[in-house]
Scaffold this motif. Sequence first.
Motif, PDB file in Angstrom:
ATOM      1  N   VAL A   1      -7.425  13.907 -11.666  1.00  0.00           N
ATOM      2  CA  VAL A   1      -6.173  13.594 -12.358  1.00  0.00           C
ATOM      3  C   VAL A   1      -5.171  12.969 -11.398  1.00  0.00           C
ATOM      4  CG1 VAL A   1      -4.177  14.584 -13.558  1.00  0.00           C
ATOM      5  CG2 VAL A   1      -6.494  15.341 -14.148  1.00  0.00           C
ATOM      6  N   ALA A   2      -5.081  13.511 -10.187  1.00  0.00           N
ATOM      7  CA  ALA A   2      -4.130  12.987  -9.207  1.00  0.00           C
ATOM      8  C   ALA A   2      -4.505  11.586  -8.739  1.00  0.00           C
ATOM      9  CB  ALA A   2      -4.036  13.930  -8.016  1.00  0.00           C
ATOM     10  N   MET A   3      -5.789  11.238  -8.812  1.00  0.00           N
ATOM     11  CA  MET A   3      -6.224   9.903  -8.383  1.00  0.00           C
ATOM     12  C   MET A   3      -5.815   8.806  -9.352  1.00  0.00           C
ATOM     13  SD  MET A   3      -9.990  10.928  -6.852  1.00  0.00           S
ATOM     14  CE  MET A   3     -10.532   9.306  -6.372  1.00  0.00           C
ATOM     15  N   MET A   4      -5.267   9.195 -10.485  1.00  0.00           N
ATOM     16  CA  MET A   4      -4.819   8.226 -11.489  1.00  0.00           C
ATOM     17  C   MET A   4      -3.394   7.747 -11.165  1.00  0.00           C
ATOM     18  SD  MET A   4      -5.232   8.828 -15.587  1.00  0.00           S
ATOM     19  CE  MET A   4      -4.009  10.126 -15.625  1.00  0.00           C
ATOM     20  N   GLY A   5      -3.147   7.502  -9.880  1.00  0.00           N
ATOM     21  CA  GLY A   5      -1.839   7.083  -9.401  1.00  0.00           C
ATOM     22  C   GLY A   5      -1.853   7.060  -7.894  1.00  0.00           C
ATOM     23  N   LYS A   6      -0.792   7.606  -7.260  1.00  0.00           N
ATOM     24  CA  LYS A   6      -0.739   7.712  -5.795  1.00  0.00           C
ATOM     25  C   LYS A   6      -1.121   9.124  -5.392  1.00  0.00           C
ATOM     26  CE  LYS A   6       2.392   8.625  -2.660  1.00  0.00           C
ATOM     27  NZ  LYS A   6       1.835   9.218  -1.537  1.00  0.00           N
ATOM     28  N   LEU A   7      -2.304   9.274  -4.842  1.00  0.00           N
ATOM     29  CA  LEU A   7      -2.872  10.586  -4.534  1.00  0.00           C
ATOM     30  C   LEU A   7      -2.125  11.273  -3.394  1.00  0.00           C
ATOM     31  CD1 LEU A   7      -5.238  12.666  -4.849  1.00  0.00           C
ATOM     32  CD2 LEU A   7      -6.492  11.253  -3.176  1.00  0.00           C
ATOM     33  N   GLY A   8      -1.943  12.602  -3.539  1.00  0.00           N
ATOM     34  CA  GLY A   8      -1.409  13.435  -2.476  1.00  0.00           C
ATOM     35  C   GLY A   8      -1.945  14.849  -2.640  1.00  0.00           C
ATOM     36  N   PHE A   9      -1.717  15.696  -1.633  1.00  0.00           N
ATOM     37  CA  PHE A   9      -2.222  17.068  -1.667  1.00  0.00           C
ATOM     38  C   PHE A   9      -1.111  18.045  -1.305  1.00  0.00           C
ATOM     39  CE2 PHE A   9      -5.925  14.446  -1.045  1.00  0.00           C
ATOM     40  CZ  PHE A   9      -6.909  15.062  -1.806  1.00  0.00           C
ATOM     41  N   ASP A  10      -1.125  19.177  -1.988  1.00  0.00           N
ATOM     42  CA  ASP A  10      -0.210  20.278  -1.676  1.00  0.00           C
ATOM     43  C   ASP A  10      -0.993  21.581  -1.837  1.00  0.00           C
ATOM     44  OD1 ASP A  10       1.965  21.868  -1.189  1.00  0.00           O
ATOM     45  OD2 ASP A  10       3.322  20.759  -2.489  1.00  0.00           O
TER      46      ASP A  10
ATOM     47  N   SER B   1       0.843  -1.188   0.000  1.00  0.00           N
ATOM     48  CA  SER B   1       0.000   0.000   0.000  1.00  0.00           C
ATOM     49  C   SER B   1       0.880   1.240   0.000  1.00  0.00           C
ATOM     50  CB  SER B   1      -0.926  -0.011   1.216  1.00  0.00           C
ATOM     51  OG  SER B   1      -1.890   1.021   1.111  1.00  0.00           O
ATOM     52  N   ARG B   2       0.253   2.418   0.025  1.00  0.00           N
ATOM     53  CA  ARG B   2       0.963   3.691   0.038  1.00  0.00           C
ATOM     54  C   ARG B   2       0.209   4.656   0.955  1.00  0.00           C
ATOM     55  NH1 ARG B   2       3.819   0.625  -2.192  1.00  0.00           N
ATOM     56  NH2 ARG B   2       5.043   0.878  -4.110  1.00  0.00           N
ATOM     57  N   LEU B   3       0.934   5.673   1.426  1.00  0.00           N
ATOM     58  CA  LEU B   3       0.336   6.682   2.286  1.00  0.00           C
ATOM     59  C   LEU B   3      -0.149   7.863   1.452  1.00  0.00           C
ATOM     60  CD1 LEU B   3       3.048   6.679   5.099  1.00  0.00           C
ATOM     61  CD2 LEU B   3       0.767   5.655   5.232  1.00  0.00           C
ATOM     62  N   THR B   4      -1.333   8.365   1.767  1.00  0.00           N
ATOM     63  CA  THR B   4      -1.833   9.599   1.163  1.00  0.00           C
ATOM     64  C   THR B   4      -1.390  10.756   2.055  1.00  0.00           C
ATOM     65  OG1 THR B   4      -3.762   8.402   0.337  1.00  0.00           O
ATOM     66  CG2 THR B   4      -3.867  10.805   0.308  1.00  0.00           C
ATOM     67  N   LEU B   5      -0.774  11.778   1.444  1.00  0.00           N
ATOM     68  CA  LEU B   5      -0.136  12.804   2.273  1.00  0.00           C
ATOM     69  C   LEU B   5      -0.607  14.214   1.923  1.00  0.00           C
ATOM     70  CD1 LEU B   5       2.229  14.379   0.416  1.00  0.00           C
ATOM     71  CD2 LEU B   5       3.369  12.197   0.683  1.00  0.00           C
ATOM     72  N   LEU B   6      -0.323  15.118   2.870  1.00  0.00           N
ATOM     73  CA  LEU B   6      -0.460  16.558   2.664  1.00  0.00           C
ATOM     74  C   LEU B   6       0.931  17.158   2.800  1.00  0.00           C
ATOM     75  CD1 LEU B   6      -2.115  19.214   2.363  1.00  0.00           C
ATOM     76  CD2 LEU B   6      -2.292  19.239   4.873  1.00  0.00           C
TER      77      LEU B   6
ATOM     78  N   VAL C   1      -6.211  12.511   5.413  1.00  0.00           N
ATOM     79  CA  VAL C   1      -5.110  11.747   4.816  1.00  0.00           C
ATOM     80  C   VAL C   1      -4.253  11.133   5.912  1.00  0.00           C
ATOM     81  CG1 VAL C   1      -5.117  13.104   2.707  1.00  0.00           C
ATOM     82  CG2 VAL C   1      -3.641  13.803   4.610  1.00  0.00           C
ATOM     83  N   ASP C   2      -3.222  10.385   5.497  1.00  0.00           N
ATOM     84  CA  ASP C   2      -2.446   9.582   6.440  1.00  0.00           C
ATOM     85  C   ASP C   2      -1.256  10.313   7.046  1.00  0.00           C
ATOM     86  OD1 ASP C   2      -3.945   7.166   5.759  1.00  0.00           O
ATOM     87  OD2 ASP C   2      -2.868   7.235   3.853  1.00  0.00           O
ATOM     88  N   LEU C   3      -0.701  11.294   6.306  1.00  0.00           N
ATOM     89  CA  LEU C   3       0.622  11.779   6.669  1.00  0.00           C
ATOM     90  C   LEU C   3       0.802  13.238   6.302  1.00  0.00           C
ATOM     91  CD1 LEU C   3       3.988  10.029   6.311  1.00  0.00           C
ATOM     92  CD2 LEU C   3       3.666  12.011   4.859  1.00  0.00           C
ATOM     93  N   PHE C   4       1.567  13.951   7.127  1.00  0.00           N
ATOM     94  CA  PHE C   4       1.992  15.314   6.808  1.00  0.00           C
ATOM     95  C   PHE C   4       3.466  15.277   6.431  1.00  0.00           C
ATOM     96  CE2 PHE C   4       4.104  19.255   8.110  1.00  0.00           C
ATOM     97  CZ  PHE C   4       3.423  20.161   7.306  1.00  0.00           C
ATOM     98  N   LEU C   5       3.792  15.909   5.300  1.00  0.00           N
ATOM     99  CA  LEU C   5       5.174  15.942   4.820  1.00  0.00           C
ATOM    100  C   LEU C   5       5.728  17.355   4.933  1.00  0.00           C
ATOM    101  CD1 LEU C   5       7.653  14.754   3.338  1.00  0.00           C
ATOM    102  CD2 LEU C   5       6.492  15.274   1.184  1.00  0.00           C
ATOM    103  N   LEU C   6       6.803  17.504   5.715  1.00  0.00           N
ATOM    104  CA  LEU C   6       7.506  18.779   5.825  1.00  0.00           C
ATOM    105  C   LEU C   6       8.557  18.840   4.731  1.00  0.00           C
ATOM    106  CD1 LEU C   6       8.220  21.443   7.236  1.00  0.00           C
ATOM    107  CD2 LEU C   6       9.690  20.119   8.796  1.00  0.00           C
ATOM    108  N   ASP C   7       8.444  19.830   3.864  1.00  0.00           N
ATOM    109  CA  ASP C   7       9.337  19.942   2.711  1.00  0.00           C
ATOM    110  C   ASP C   7      10.568  20.784   3.061  1.00  0.00           C
ATOM    111  OD1 ASP C   7      10.140  20.303  -0.235  1.00  0.00           O
ATOM    112  OD2 ASP C   7       8.272  19.203  -0.443  1.00  0.00           O
TER     113      ASP C   7
END
Length: 730
Positions: free
Chosen positions: A585-594, A322-327, A354-360
Amino acid sequence: MNLKVTYLILPLMLGALTQHKAAAQTVTIPVETSKNALVLQADGKHYLNTIYFGPKLNDSKEYSNVAAAYGSNHDPSGQMASAYTPGGSRNLLEPAISVIHADGNYSLDLQYVSHKTDHISDDITLTSILLKDPAYNFEVTLFYKAYLKDNVVEQWSNIRNNEKGIVTLQKFASANLYLKAPAFWLTQYHGDWAKEMRPEETRITHGIKTLDTKLGTRANLFEPSVFMVSLDKPATEDDGTVMYGGLEWSGNFRTDLELDPENNLRIISGINNYASPYQLKPNEDFVTPAFWYTLSKNGKGEASRNIQHWARNYKLLDGKGSRLTLLNNWESTFFDFDEAKLASLLKDTKKLGVDLFLLDDGWFGNKYPRNGDHTALGDWQETKTKLPNGIASLVKGAQDNGVKFGIWIEPEMVSPKSELYEKHPDWVIKQPKRDEYYFRNQLELDLSNPAVQDFVYGIVDNLFTKNPDLAYIKWDCNAVIYNAYSAHLKNQSQFYVDYVRGLYKVLERIRAKYPKVPMMLCSGGGGRVDYAALQYFTEFWPSDNTDPLERVFIQWEYSYFYPAIASSNHVTDWSKLPIKYRTDVAMMGKLGFDIVISKLGENDLRFVQNAVKTFDEIKPVVWQGDQYRLLNPREGSVASIAYVNEARTTAIMFNYLVNYRYDEGSIQPIRLKGLDPGKQYKVKEINLYPGSRSGIDESKTYTGDFLMKIGINPKVNSGRTSVILEADAQ
């Protein structure tokens, strides 16, 4: 190939070769998958040639008749069809390998000695063929790893110097293929930042067409290593013979396509030998990276499904998982954030569902804080003014909000304005007699140096040692190599190869200690995407261009070679298109949000929250199903693509408007593929925007036969710019 494993097993394999000594007769060696065969033959003079590459014959004994069926040719060298063409002797065309022997001689002659085929599993065979030079103690073993079900072959070579002095490798290809057909068409790709994977198709004419890169890192920026060759005529989605190929190497590559005087196509692919003569000491091996390829008689779609299935099962890290959906915070804050802003974003992560917060980027550096892209790369300590309580407090804050925490790093790089640069200038790739020249205001660290490898490994290890609950790494690589020079290496010509090998050593160590942590392979977009790198990463970032209209085209082209589960797609504010279009469009793979969740309107927020739930329901089909491209965005006003699960009980169909001129849309029904013609299916529209109504009559039932021969119109138009349909068997 995993180089570490390869070095361990190759001596054993070579020592265990079954000795089929060639007498003065031909030896035929078929490398077969379920549908295809590559057939090699050693002639009476012990020269190994490719005599056939095409559909598998029912009776393998008949391969010995293939050469006679094609009749005589006018090859004065006898080496145009060589399975691994040596340079400097009789060969008149592009070599796969050329060397300088210990005595200074440039010639090489390779003759068949022996071969064996091992059955690794019910699905995998490994054929190894030993070739030796009769005049010099120098040998090459060719390896062909065949994946039967997926009709994929990986090919590589082990080059060994048994001479008493140093042998210099001038060229050292992984594979040397030979294709016969009346005509050939090449589909290649080009691009740049935000313009990835732009296709070009041309007929192959006489001479040599070279696909290559000399960038050192971020190798695929201008030209990816993947390509297609159509035989007889240009292949379409469901018709024609086509070969896909690509090199499993994350540095400089080179593929030569040469139409020979007999009008047959020679394909030679491997590490780029540009500025890279490689010295082999006595009793030393050089293992080339694997070149993968598949052949389809039923067009591009079948070839893609071959590769995607193979990748999920054998090449992509956790390809069946599986994969994590992130912000992600990047487009919300860029470099401007502190603990208070991040605390608010952690709450938004929970609110989004979503599952995870990503600090860039921007969390590190103290003497030179990372407040822009000119400083601090290499100084991987939390910036005290931004994060006085460190990463640990953010990890805990994420846990308190019921989500996970991930972090961005770019560990191969160094800023000229950094403490690391001041302390270790000898670790930096730069010419001692040249002015420094920067790509994105940064330079690379010298990964050919074991001390630098330890440092880069330590960046990741220290993060996890201090923060055991850290759940995700985004690994970036934003610069190419200018003024290549290693203060560590005595022989600069080995730098480009040893850099990539050093990178793999670091990644192997990371994965040995942290085998399950998800990691995104990011490189300013698709600058470093290949099946060697994807052994260590769970996903890749296709492009920094997140405009959804652009992404339809970019993701479409990547899908020929990589499965949806590997493609990391984020919803961003790059575009003025509706939030639904961006999300679909983003759902056509591994979805994430920014995106900035706090600025979403009530309906937009409700939509993305529901979209996350919808995606959780359909992602098993998108990630593990068979992909079928239905309408090409380059050929009309609508793009359509579908994913069908293995049982053929569910299909998810994505449809997008890609032409916004007046009255454009889906005028006719779109025919699905991959369904069971005998099953009955209900079709419904999913991921609807709050308050909108479906344009589909969901009361009807259709047979799979009807949906594949007549189809269904998703009613895409200027008022319904993106539509997702789900077909479920009753």
